[in-house]
Design an enzyme around this catalytic site. Structure first.
Site, PDB file in Angstrom:
ATOM      1  N   GLU A   1       7.271   7.311  -0.065  1.00  0.00           N
ATOM      2  CA  GLU A   1       7.140   5.920  -0.749  1.00  0.00           C
ATOM      3  C   GLU A   1       7.106   4.880  -0.075  1.00  0.00           C
ATOM      4  O   GLU A   1       6.325   3.799   0.033  1.00  0.00           O
ATOM      5  CB  GLU A   1       8.047   6.140  -1.921  1.00  0.00           C
ATOM      6  CG  GLU A   1       7.824   7.066  -3.014  1.00  0.00           C
ATOM      7  CD  GLU A   1       6.477   6.950  -3.717  1.00  0.00           C
ATOM      8  OE1 GLU A   1       5.868   5.997  -3.785  1.00  0.00           O
ATOM      9  OE2 GLU A   1       6.279   7.909  -4.583  1.00  0.00           O
TER      10      GLU A   1
ATOM     11  N   ASN B   1       4.326   1.978   1.019  1.00  0.00           N
ATOM     12  CA  ASN B   1       4.399   0.387   0.878  1.00  0.00           C
ATOM     13  C   ASN B   1       4.350  -0.332   1.961  1.00  0.00           C
ATOM     14  O   ASN B   1       3.622  -1.346   1.840  1.00  0.00           O
ATOM     15  CB  ASN B   1       5.946   0.290   0.029  1.00  0.00           C
ATOM     16  CG  ASN B   1       5.973   0.871  -1.189  1.00  0.00           C
ATOM     17  OD1 ASN B   1       4.913   1.039  -1.893  1.00  0.00           O
ATOM     18  ND2 ASN B   1       7.099   0.696  -1.947  1.00  0.00           N
TER      19      ASN B   1
ATOM     20  N   ARG C   1      -2.448   2.047  -8.325  1.00  0.00           N
ATOM     21  CA  ARG C   1      -0.613   2.132  -8.045  1.00  0.00           C
ATOM     22  C   ARG C   1      -0.302   2.171  -9.313  1.00  0.00           C
ATOM     23  O   ARG C   1      -0.639   1.464 -10.453  1.00  0.00           O
ATOM     24  CB  ARG C   1      -0.158   1.027  -7.358  1.00  0.00           C
ATOM     25  CG  ARG C   1      -0.915   0.914  -5.872  1.00  0.00           C
ATOM     26  CD  ARG C   1      -0.613   1.874  -5.197  1.00  0.00           C
ATOM     27  NE  ARG C   1       0.487   2.712  -4.931  1.00  0.00           N
ATOM     28  CZ  ARG C   1       0.730   3.946  -4.473  1.00  0.00           C
ATOM     29  NH1 ARG C   1      -0.260   4.491  -3.901  1.00  0.00           N
ATOM     30  NH2 ARG C   1       1.933   4.235  -4.575  1.00  0.00           N
TER      31      ARG C   1
HETATM   32  N1  LIG Z   1       6.949  -3.208   2.086  1.00  0.00           N
HETATM   33  C1  LIG Z   1       6.548  -3.782   1.330  1.00  0.00           C
HETATM   34  N2  LIG Z   1       6.036  -5.116   1.501  1.00  0.00           N
HETATM   35  C2  LIG Z   1       5.517  -6.031   0.608  1.00  0.00           C
HETATM   36  N3  LIG Z   1       5.639  -5.617  -0.831  1.00  0.00           N
HETATM   37  C3  LIG Z   1       6.161  -4.647  -1.056  1.00  0.00           C
HETATM   38  C4  LIG Z   1       6.640  -3.532  -0.178  1.00  0.00           C
HETATM   39  N4  LIG Z   1       7.080  -2.712  -0.833  1.00  0.00           N
HETATM   40  C5  LIG Z   1       6.708  -3.033  -2.060  1.00  0.00           C
HETATM   41  N5  LIG Z   1       6.328  -4.069  -2.293  1.00  0.00           N
HETATM   42  C6  LIG Z   1       6.124  -4.795  -3.533  1.00  0.00           C
HETATM   43  O1  LIG Z   1       6.642  -4.149  -4.577  1.00  0.00           O
HETATM   44  C7  LIG Z   1       5.983  -3.313  -5.530  1.00  0.00           C
HETATM   45  C8  LIG Z   1       6.483  -2.170  -6.129  1.00  0.00           C
HETATM   46  O2  LIG Z   1       6.274  -1.204  -5.412  1.00  0.00           O
HETATM   47  P1  LIG Z   1       6.340   0.315  -5.809  1.00  0.00           P
HETATM   48  O3  LIG Z   1       7.518   0.612  -6.730  1.00  0.00           O
HETATM   49  O4  LIG Z   1       6.301   1.097  -4.527  1.00  0.00           O
HETATM   50  O5  LIG Z   1       5.089   0.379  -6.836  1.00  0.00           O
HETATM   51  P2  LIG Z   1       3.487   0.762  -6.054  1.00  0.00           P
HETATM   52  O6  LIG Z   1       3.515   0.831  -4.572  1.00  0.00           O
HETATM   53  O7  LIG Z   1       2.864   1.529  -6.737  1.00  0.00           O
HETATM   54  O8  LIG Z   1       2.931  -0.913  -6.381  1.00  0.00           O
HETATM   55  C9  LIG Z   1       4.655  -3.340  -4.943  1.00  0.00           C
HETATM   56  O9  LIG Z   1       3.412  -3.518  -5.890  1.00  0.00           O
HETATM   57  C10 LIG Z   1       4.436  -4.784  -3.934  1.00  0.00           C
HETATM   58  O10 LIG Z   1       4.207  -5.724  -4.680  1.00  0.00           O
HETATM   59 MG   LIG Z   2       4.649   2.180  -3.966  1.00  0.00          MG
END
Ligand SMILES: Nc1ncnc2c1ncn2[C@@H]1O[C@H](COP(=O)(O)OP(=O)(O)O)[C@@H](O)[C@H]1O
Ligand SMILES: [Mg+2]
Lengths: 156, 112
Positions: free
Chosen positions: A48, A52, A106
């Protein structure tokens, strides 16, 4: 803090490396003799966080994802970092079902999965600078499991 | 020729963001071509799935149900149980112990 073991990996932010990150996590944890479900939890959380960094942090345009694996006794501490776009509002990002990329199918459940599968998740992010996710989990050691087993017998 | 009702999608390997894109493209193309009504995912060959897999399944669920069909999962490895529960997927797509059971169920549901 002096760790028993530490491994650092830097990898290109390409999706094929998601599998590599999971295998590396599993290999690092293996000497602690985790249960199968503990191994699945750790692999899922790492997958995960790495995903990300690749799709959100670097917006699929590439970069470098940094992984550190550390162990201290039976505790595993993993960090996944990127120098990508960062997160403006960490609390919002961590809200179940919040995603900035619904068009990519997502679900916004990545952080929820990480929190559920690990003992501790900490996100540090600076907009425009990048994000670090720290994941911690204590592995139930063989000794712990044996003690648990004997205490159950003693109760009877 | 009688139209086949169920598209059986057998996935082999891990489901992560990397593989989900490829699976999505193949499944959507085949679903379009076959003109099946329901979609059943055979998970006997899947030992790992993260939330990218959840997104993949919910995405297919949306397009299949929009056309009046249903989606089910068969033969899911117990290792995937936790993500299936936690992600909320359990409330949306049912999981069955065998392909047979899944096929019976989607057809019953469709007639209900
Ligand atoms: N490493 C990262 N850099 C920038 N934004 C991030 C990062 N990790 C997560 N995010 C932000 O947090 C949100 C939620 O992440 P997550 O719970 O993994 O759901 P998803 O990946 O399905 O969108 C993402 O949609 C993004 O906007
Ligand atoms: Mg994610």
């Amino acid at each position: 803090m002096i760790y028993d073991n530490e491994i650092n990996i830097s990898m290109s932010a390409v999706s094929q490396n998601e599998a590599f990150a999971r295998v590396a996590a599993a290999a690092f944890v293996a000497p602690l003799d985790p249960l199968l479900n503990e191994l699945t939890d750790i692999k899922t959380a790492v997958s995960e966080a790495v995903t990300n960094s690749i799709i959100h942090g670097y917006e699929n345009k590439g970069g470098t994802v940094y992984l550190t694996f550390r162990s201290y006794g039976s505790e595993i501490i993993i960090t996944v970092s990127d120098t990508g776009i960062g997160i403006e509002d960490v609390a919002l990002a961590m809200t179940p079902q919040y995603t900035s990329r619904p068009e990519m199918e997502r679900t916004g459940m990545g952080f929820t999965v990480m929190k559920e599968f690990m003992d501790h998740v900490q996100v540090t992010s600076v907009p425009g600078r990048g994000t670090t996710v720290e994941l911690r989990k204590t592995i139930e050691t063989q000794t712990n499991r044996a003690e648990h087993f004997f205490s159950m017998i003693r109760e009877h | 020729m009688e139209r086949k009702k169920n598209l059986i999608v057998k996935i082999q390997g891990d489901i992560d963001q990397h593989n989900a894109e490829e699976i999505r493209a193949k499944v959507d193309k085949e679903f379009e071509r076959s003109r099946c009504r329901h979609m059943i995912f055979d998970f006997s060959g899947v030992s790992f799935m993260d939330s990218s897999g959840i997104g993949l399944l919910i995405g297919r669920y949306k397009s299949v149900t929009a056309r009046g069909g249903t989606v089910a999962i068969a033969n899911m490895n117990s290792d995937l149980g936790r993500i299936y529960n936690i992600s909320g997927l359990k409330k949306i797509i049912s999981s069955f112990d065998s392909l047979d059971q899944a096929e019976k169920q989607v057809e019953n549901q469709a007639h209900a």
